[in-house]
Design an enzyme around this catalytic site. Structure first.
Site, PDB file in Angstrom:
ATOM      1  N   ASP A 227      -8.005  -5.093  -0.222  1.00 15.77           N
ATOM      2  CA  ASP A 227      -8.485  -5.961  -1.311  1.00 15.77           C
ATOM      3  C   ASP A 227      -8.168  -7.433  -1.108  1.00 15.77           C
ATOM      4  O   ASP A 227      -8.647  -8.274  -1.868  1.00 15.77           O
ATOM      5  CB  ASP A 227      -7.876  -5.491  -2.636  1.00 15.77           C
TER       6      ASP A 227
ATOM      7  N   HIS B 269       0.851  -1.194   0.000  1.00 16.87           N
ATOM      8  CA  HIS B 269       0.000   0.000   0.000  1.00 16.87           C
ATOM      9  C   HIS B 269       0.886   1.242   0.000  1.00 16.87           C
ATOM     10  O   HIS B 269       1.941   1.258   0.599  1.00 16.87           O
ATOM     11  CB  HIS B 269      -0.896   0.026   1.250  1.00 16.87           C
TER      12      HIS B 269
END
Ligand code: SDX
Length: 428
Positions: free
Chosen positions: A364, A307
């Protein structure tokens, strides 16, 4: 006394103000950089160090794994609020009281009709069309049937555009799914809750009464809350910059949907499930895929990992992982893919490559496992992300417009040819 940052360049010394946010984040205000230095600009691919705006909507702390919407922690909101409440909070800045929430929902229900002509546009798509492309097109097409939502110059007009898209977007999502399944395009039921109604529009069978399922609705509601906003991510920045040209809300959202579609962004939830299914089909050989993810000559990435901001853990992934186990258990589903996911996560979290690069499961990684248990097809996973992100996009667009922020137009650093005279084609 306000803090300053000093730049020494070309024998000169320049001072720039350092601004401090409400969570004590510091930023150098370089609004005057080019003018005071005679043309110096900055370069920052991917804007890893560059802020585009000051915002009061969402706060993230990537090192501490903190995520808050308007000051409320994601943990509390996921546990205690519902999605419509969170949408109101993100957009208008405060949690609604009962009267405000009721009236907001009534205003939305009054706008839930989608012009029948829109079905002709949907019909023009082949069933094989990816739902994100369909949804982006339909969202933009809505403008033709709701022109008043384009030039919003008053709070009333802006409120009208907001409730219109909160009402019609779920219908488009449901129609996109039903088109793919060859089912009649259904409408909602004003007696249902906002998320319950979405589920009904998506899944009601033509010949059966809609069956309410508390576990499914609560899981869907929680997932939508967890996806609702995430400060200046790729798709939100897209919504803001498109909106900064005073393109309408629907056009800005359509652009955001396209940005979210990318597998490095929202499209990752579909890519994660496809990756996990490939690993399972490959006999659960997680080591092979870990090696591929670390091989610089191999474009493969461990989807759902890493991320830009979270360098510790994504708080949403932690919540979704627990929810996935609860939902599968409550629904009595044994999904081997969850075991593959947990095995892969364990391996990656113990692998030096991932540890060195601070790569952890993101929002996700586990979400697709829940979507799958709720009967949502893999190709619709990113559409569900867009459905959750809708209030965040709206809130960020509204904040930018209310502040009357300047049109977004980044600088560049030219590295092309210097001036050269044109040469006739016969002489080239
Ligand atoms: C979302 O921004 C947001 O807030 C987004 C989001 C939201 O709510 O809006 O949180 C939603 O988009 C989550 C991210 C979903 N994407 C994926 O899961 C795709 C896989 N992850 C990545 O491609 C990547 O981690 C990103 C895109 C998420 C972040 O990329 P960065 O910050 O640009 O980091 P990078 O590409 O510069 O990577 C740094 C290093 C590189 O290795 P080195 O060159 O230093 O040796 O880490 C490696 C990368 O190769 N790396 C990975 C990896 N992610 C980064 N290696 C293997 N697998 C991965 N997933």
């Amino acid at each position: 006394m306000s803090e300053k940052a000093t730049l020494n360049y070309n024998g000169n010394t320049y001072e720039f103000p350092v601004i401090t946010g409400s969570e004590n984040e510091k930023a150098i205000d370089i609004k005057t950089l080019r003018s005071v230095t005679g043309g110096l600009t900055t370069i920052d691919p991917g804007y890893k160090n560059t802020g585009s705006c000051q915002s009061a909507i969402t706060f993230l702390d990537g090192e501490k794994g903190i995520l808050r919407y308007r000051g409320y922690s994601i943990e509390e909101l996921a546990e205690k609020a519902d999605f419509l409440e969170v949408a109101y909070l993100l957009i208008f800045g405060e949690l609604p009281n009962e009267e405000q929430l009721k009236s907001f929902h009534v205003d939305i229900k009054n706008e839930s009709h989608v012009d029948e002509e829109m079905k002709k546009i949907l019909d023009a798509f082949p069933k094989s069309a990816h739902p994100m492309g369909v949804l982006s097109s339909l969202t933009s097409a809505l403008i033709a049937f709701n022109p008043v939502s384009v030039n919003v110059t008053s709070n009333d007009e802006m409120y009208g555009a907001i409730v219109r898209i909160l009402a019609k977007f779920p219908v488009l999502v449901a129609w996109t799914l039903r088109k793919k399944k060859g089912l009649p395009l259904d409408y909602g039921d004003d007696s249902l809750g906002y998320v319950e109604n979405i589920h009904k529009m998506m899944f009601k069978k033509p010949t059966k009464e809609y069956e309410k399922n508390k576990i499914v609705i609560e899981a869907l509601d929680k997932l939508l809350i967890l996806h609702a906003d995430h400060e200046q991510n790729c798709s939100t920045s897209t919504v803001r910059i498109v909106g900064s040209s005073h393109a309408g809300l629907f056009a800005s959202l359509s652009a955001g949907i396209s940005a979210l579609w990318g597998p490095l962004h929202g499209g990752a939830n579909q890519a994660v499930l496809e990756m996990l299914e490939a690993i399972e089909a490959d006999g659960g050989d997680t080591k092979k895929y870990m090696a591929k993810a670390k091989d610089k000559s191999d474009p493969f990435r461990l989807m759902g990992f890493g991320h830009r901001v979270y360098k510790n853990f994504d708080p949403r992934a932690k919540i979704i992982k627990v929810a996935a186990e609860e939902v599968l258990n409550d629904l009595g589903i044994e999904d081997p893919i969850l075991e593959v996911a947990k095995g892969l996560a364990k391996e990656a979290l113990e692998d030096q490559y991932f540890i060195d690069r601070k790569l952890y499961p993101n929002v996700d990684f586990y979400s697709g496992i829940i979507y799958r248990s709720l009967g949502i097809p893999t190709e619709m996973f990113t559409v569900m992300f867009a459905l959750g992100r809708l209030p965040g996009w709206i809130a960020q667009w509204r904040e930018m417009r209310l502040r009357n922020e300047p049109i977004g137009r980044p600088r560049q650093n030219y590295i092309g040819e210097n001036h050269r005279p044109f040469v006739e084609v016969a002489k080239r």
